[in-house]
Scaffold this motif. Structure first.
Motif, PDB file in Angstrom:
ATOM      1  N   SER A 155      16.726  20.498  79.853  1.00 54.87           N
ATOM      2  CA  SER A 155      16.260  21.596  79.011  1.00 54.87           C
ATOM      3  C   SER A 155      16.167  21.148  77.553  1.00 54.87           C
ATOM      4  N   ALA A 156      17.104  20.270  77.126  1.00 52.71           N
ATOM      5  CA  ALA A 156      17.086  19.751  75.763  1.00 52.71           C
ATOM      6  C   ALA A 156      15.840  18.896  75.528  1.00 52.71           C
ATOM      7  N   PHE A 157      15.427  18.143  76.590  1.00 44.95           N
ATOM      8  CA  PHE A 157      14.220  17.315  76.480  1.00 44.95           C
ATOM      9  C   PHE A 157      12.962  18.183  76.451  1.00 44.95           C
ATOM     10  N   LEU A 158      13.007  19.307  77.192  1.00 45.65           N
ATOM     11  CA  LEU A 158      11.831  20.174  77.301  1.00 45.65           C
ATOM     12  C   LEU A 158      11.664  21.071  76.080  1.00 45.65           C
ATOM     13  N   LEU A 159      12.748  21.277  75.341  1.00 43.71           N
ATOM     14  CA  LEU A 159      12.720  22.213  74.217  1.00 43.71           C
ATOM     15  C   LEU A 159      11.636  21.885  73.178  1.00 43.71           C
ATOM     16  N   PRO A 160      11.544  20.626  72.680  1.00 44.19           N
ATOM     17  CA  PRO A 160      10.486  20.335  71.685  1.00 44.19           C
ATOM     18  C   PRO A 160       9.085  20.598  72.235  1.00 44.19           C
ATOM     19  N   LEU A 161       8.878  20.246  73.542  1.00 47.34           N
ATOM     20  CA  LEU A 161       7.591  20.476  74.194  1.00 47.34           C
ATOM     21  C   LEU A 161       7.289  21.971  74.248  1.00 47.34           C
ATOM     22  N   ALA A 162       8.320  22.753  74.597  1.00 48.77           N
ATOM     23  CA  ALA A 162       8.158  24.199  74.711  1.00 48.77           C
ATOM     24  C   ALA A 162       7.849  24.811  73.345  1.00 48.77           C
ATOM     25  N   VAL A 163       8.508  24.310  72.292  1.00 44.28           N
ATOM     26  CA  VAL A 163       8.259  24.805  70.936  1.00 44.28           C
ATOM     27  C   VAL A 163       6.815  24.519  70.551  1.00 44.28           C
ATOM     28  N   ALA A 164       6.340  23.273  70.862  1.00 40.88           N
ATOM     29  CA  ALA A 164       4.960  22.884  70.561  1.00 40.88           C
ATOM     30  C   ALA A 164       3.970  23.779  71.300  1.00 40.88           C
ATOM     31  N   LEU A 165       4.251  24.054  72.556  1.00 39.20           N
ATOM     32  CA  LEU A 165       3.370  24.914  73.359  1.00 39.20           C
ATOM     33  C   LEU A 165       3.365  26.345  72.820  1.00 39.20           C
ATOM     34  N   SER A 166       4.557  26.815  72.438  1.00 38.43           N
ATOM     35  CA  SER A 166       4.665  28.172  71.899  1.00 38.43           C
ATOM     36  C   SER A 166       3.835  28.322  70.638  1.00 38.43           C
ATOM     37  N   VAL A 167       3.869  27.286  69.768  1.00 38.54           N
ATOM     38  CA  VAL A 167       3.099  27.314  68.519  1.00 38.54           C
ATOM     39  C   VAL A 167       1.611  27.257  68.844  1.00 38.54           C
ATOM     40  N   ASN A 168       1.230  26.359  69.789  1.00 36.80           N
ATOM     41  CA  ASN A 168      -0.169  26.184  70.179  1.00 36.80           C
ATOM     42  C   ASN A 168      -0.776  27.467  70.730  1.00 36.80           C
ATOM     43  N   PHE A 169      -0.062  28.095  71.643  1.00 36.56           N
ATOM     44  CA  PHE A 169      -0.608  29.278  72.317  1.00 36.56           C
ATOM     45  C   PHE A 169      -0.200  30.566  71.609  1.00 36.56           C
ATOM     46  N   ASP A 170       0.559  30.434  70.514  1.00 38.76           N
ATOM     47  CA  ASP A 170       1.024  31.587  69.759  1.00 38.76           C
ATOM     48  C   ASP A 170       1.686  32.615  70.676  1.00 38.76           C
ATOM     49  N   SER A 171       2.572  32.089  71.553  1.00 39.16           N
ATOM     50  CA  SER A 171       3.233  32.946  72.533  1.00 39.16           C
ATOM     51  C   SER A 171       4.651  32.419  72.772  1.00 39.16           C
ATOM     52  N   PRO A 172       5.627  33.308  72.931  1.00 45.73           N
ATOM     53  CA  PRO A 172       7.009  32.818  73.149  1.00 45.73           C
ATOM     54  C   PRO A 172       7.307  32.442  74.602  1.00 45.73           C
ATOM     55  N   ILE A 173       6.338  32.658  75.497  1.00 44.74           N
ATOM     56  CA  ILE A 173       6.600  32.432  76.933  1.00 44.74           C
ATOM     57  C   ILE A 173       6.999  30.983  77.260  1.00 44.74           C
ATOM     58  N   PRO A 174       6.292  29.932  76.744  1.00 45.80           N
ATOM     59  CA  PRO A 174       6.722  28.557  77.079  1.00 45.80           C
ATOM     60  C   PRO A 174       8.157  28.262  76.660  1.00 45.80           C
ATOM     61  N   PHE A 175       8.618  28.956  75.629  1.00 48.03           N
ATOM     62  CA  PHE A 175       9.972  28.747  75.128  1.00 48.03           C
ATOM     63  C   PHE A 175      11.020  29.172  76.150  1.00 48.03           C
ATOM     64  N   TRP A 176      10.660  30.083  77.058  1.00 48.87           N
ATOM     65  CA  TRP A 176      11.606  30.579  78.056  1.00 48.87           C
ATOM     66  C   TRP A 176      11.934  29.541  79.117  1.00 48.87           C
ATOM     67  N   VAL A 177      11.000  28.595  79.356  1.00 49.91           N
ATOM     68  CA  VAL A 177      11.204  27.620  80.436  1.00 49.91           C
ATOM     69  C   VAL A 177      12.473  26.772  80.212  1.00 49.91           C
ATOM     70  N   PRO A 178      12.602  26.070  79.040  1.00 46.63           N
ATOM     71  CA  PRO A 178      13.850  25.292  78.867  1.00 46.63           C
ATOM     72  C   PRO A 178      15.085  26.170  78.760  1.00 46.63           C
ATOM     73  N   PHE A 179      14.887  27.397  78.258  1.00 44.60           N
ATOM     74  CA  PHE A 179      16.012  28.328  78.123  1.00 44.60           C
ATOM     75  C   PHE A 179      16.564  28.698  79.500  1.00 44.60           C
ATOM     76  N   ILE A 180      15.655  28.961  80.449  1.00 41.64           N
ATOM     77  CA  ILE A 180      16.067  29.311  81.813  1.00 41.64           C
ATOM     78  C   ILE A 180      16.723  28.097  82.491  1.00 41.64           C
ATOM     79  N   ILE A 181      16.136  26.892  82.288  1.00 39.78           N
ATOM     80  CA  ILE A 181      16.718  25.670  82.873  1.00 39.78           C
ATOM     81  C   ILE A 181      18.123  25.454  82.311  1.00 39.78           C
ATOM     82  N   PHE A 182      18.282  25.689  80.997  1.00 35.50           N
ATOM     83  CA  PHE A 182      19.598  25.544  80.359  1.00 35.50           C
ATOM     84  C   PHE A 182      20.614  26.502  80.979  1.00 35.50           C
ATOM     85  N   LEU A 183      20.187  27.761  81.166  1.00 32.74           N
ATOM     86  CA  LEU A 183      21.082  28.764  81.765  1.00 32.74           C
ATOM     87  C   LEU A 183      21.443  28.389  83.198  1.00 32.74           C
TER      88      LEU A 183
END
Ligand SMILES: [Zn+2]
Length: 112
Positions: free
Chosen positions: A67-95
């Protein structure tokens, strides 16, 4: 390694039989690294729950690292698509990783 019966030198330590007299050498090969002590495997099943618990915790830790490795990717995707949904993926994996580690620590203990 030499054959204990006929003293024939073996080409490899991995040979199972002496080619000269047919003496079984696989036990001899096991004795050499243990200084002649016969290896008993009786203690192993008792260690199993502890090893399984460690394995479960390690799996949880792996998910947290992933999840720590996916976090920067998810942040980049969230900024690109202007949506918080990609950010949930590493968060769920972390949980999931955290839950796996905590679950194994809490419920794995009762097996001992
Ligand atoms: Zn032999």
């Amino acid at each position: 390694m030499f054959c204990p019966r006929c003293s024939q030198q073996q080409t490899s330590d991995e040979v199972r039989f002496c080619p000269r007299c047919g003496f079984q050498l696989n036990f001899v090969a096991e004795l050499i690294p243990n200084n002649g002590v016969v290896v008993t495997r009786e203690a192993e099943p008792q260690k199993k729950p502890a090893r399984l618990r460690r394995k479960g915790v390690r799996l949880g830790a792996k998910l947290i690292v992933l999840s720590a490795f996916l976090l920067p990717l998810a942040v980049a995707l969230s900024v690109n698509f202007d949506s918080p949904i990609p950010f949930w993926v590493p968060f769920i994996i972390f949980l999931l990783g955290l839950a796996q580690a905590v679950y194994t620590l809490l419920f794995g203990k009762h097996d001992l």
